[in-house]
Design a protein around this motif. Sequence first.
Motif, PDB file in Angstrom:
ATOM      1  N   UNK A 133       0.810  -1.220   0.000  1.00  0.00           N
ATOM      2  CA  UNK A 133       0.000   0.000   0.000  1.00  0.00           C
ATOM      3  C   UNK A 133       0.846   1.274   0.000  1.00  0.00           C
ATOM      4  N   UNK A 134       2.169   1.143  -0.124  1.00  0.00           N
ATOM      5  CA  UNK A 134       3.037   2.297  -0.287  1.00  0.00           C
ATOM      6  C   UNK A 134       3.675   2.836   0.981  1.00  0.00           C
ATOM      7  N   UNK A 135       3.351   2.296   2.142  1.00  0.00           N
ATOM      8  CA  UNK A 135       3.960   2.767   3.383  1.00  0.00           C
ATOM      9  C   UNK A 135       5.336   2.127   3.574  1.00  0.00           C
ATOM     10  N   UNK A 136       6.225   2.832   4.251  1.00  0.00           N
ATOM     11  CA  UNK A 136       7.525   2.270   4.601  1.00  0.00           C
ATOM     12  C   UNK A 136       7.291   1.078   5.525  1.00  0.00           C
ATOM     13  N   UNK A 158       1.484   1.534  13.915  1.00  0.00           N
ATOM     14  CA  UNK A 158       0.432   2.481  13.532  1.00  0.00           C
ATOM     15  C   UNK A 158      -0.694   1.783  12.780  1.00  0.00           C
ATOM     16  N   UNK A 159      -0.336   0.891  11.871  1.00  0.00           N
ATOM     17  CA  UNK A 159      -1.358   0.165  11.111  1.00  0.00           C
ATOM     18  C   UNK A 159      -2.234  -0.684  12.026  1.00  0.00           C
ATOM     19  N   UNK A 179       4.366   9.490  16.818  1.00  0.00           N
ATOM     20  CA  UNK A 179       4.316   8.917  15.474  1.00  0.00           C
ATOM     21  C   UNK A 179       2.871   8.939  14.994  1.00  0.00           C
ATOM     22  N   UNK A 180       2.651   9.367  13.751  1.00  0.00           N
ATOM     23  CA  UNK A 180       1.302   9.371  13.177  1.00  0.00           C
ATOM     24  C   UNK A 180       1.328   8.701  11.813  1.00  0.00           C
ATOM     25  N   UNK A 195      -4.698   8.900  10.529  1.00  0.00           N
ATOM     26  CA  UNK A 195      -5.460   7.675  10.748  1.00  0.00           C
ATOM     27  C   UNK A 195      -5.167   7.036  12.101  1.00  0.00           C
ATOM     28  N   UNK A 196      -3.962   7.252  12.628  1.00  0.00           N
ATOM     29  CA  UNK A 196      -3.552   6.640  13.900  1.00  0.00           C
ATOM     30  C   UNK A 196      -2.367   7.416  14.452  1.00  0.00           C
ATOM     31  N   UNK A 197      -2.177   7.300  15.773  1.00  0.00           N
ATOM     32  CA  UNK A 197      -1.052   7.975  16.419  1.00  0.00           C
ATOM     33  C   UNK A 197      -0.670   7.223  17.685  1.00  0.00           C
ATOM     34  N   UNK A 198       0.608   7.349  18.053  1.00  0.00           N
ATOM     35  CA  UNK A 198       1.058   6.823  19.338  1.00  0.00           C
ATOM     36  C   UNK A 198       2.305   7.574  19.773  1.00  0.00           C
TER      37      UNK A 198
END
Length: 167
Positions: free
Chosen positions: A18-21, A29-30, A55-56, A65-68
């Motif tokens: 899906x193109x994410x590192x 995050x996913x 991190x987002x 979409x998500x963060x921590x």
Amino acid sequence: MTSLGAGASTGEVQTTPDGYADTPEVRKLKSLVGTQTQEEIMAIQEQGATGADVQTLAGDDGSILAAYVKSKPSVHVLAVTPVGPGCTSNGPTNKASACVRTTSGTPYGYVGGGTLKTNIKSAKSGFAGNDGYDTGFWTGNKVALALQGVTVNLASKTITSIVRTPH
């Protein structure tokens, strides 16, 4: 704060379909996508202003979409600083300053850590705050100690100094 978006390229880092590192941060995050409300995500992002490594994960449209919080800072502000008359809270995270109230109801707020000489007459209570510090309210040669989040009631004393140490 680090935001990792679709199509992010960081040199030789492998990417997912899906193109994410393909990094531990992105995998975490996913796993959080769909489990956090926007209010929770915003509260986490606000911690970046205090030095936390937040991190987002950004979607194709730029929305988060998500963060921590990957790590929190180990450094505290090294000076007690008055914020009043008046006491403070910090938005949705509700991180309140230390607060002294006089018998007339006047509030005096303080943030940060260390020692501050003061002269607050007719103090009736002292709230330690819930911003990561315990607070000592000195009345002459005696101290009334309040742990983070605790209020100590005083018998109309003059506070001569305030000492705040990391909790």
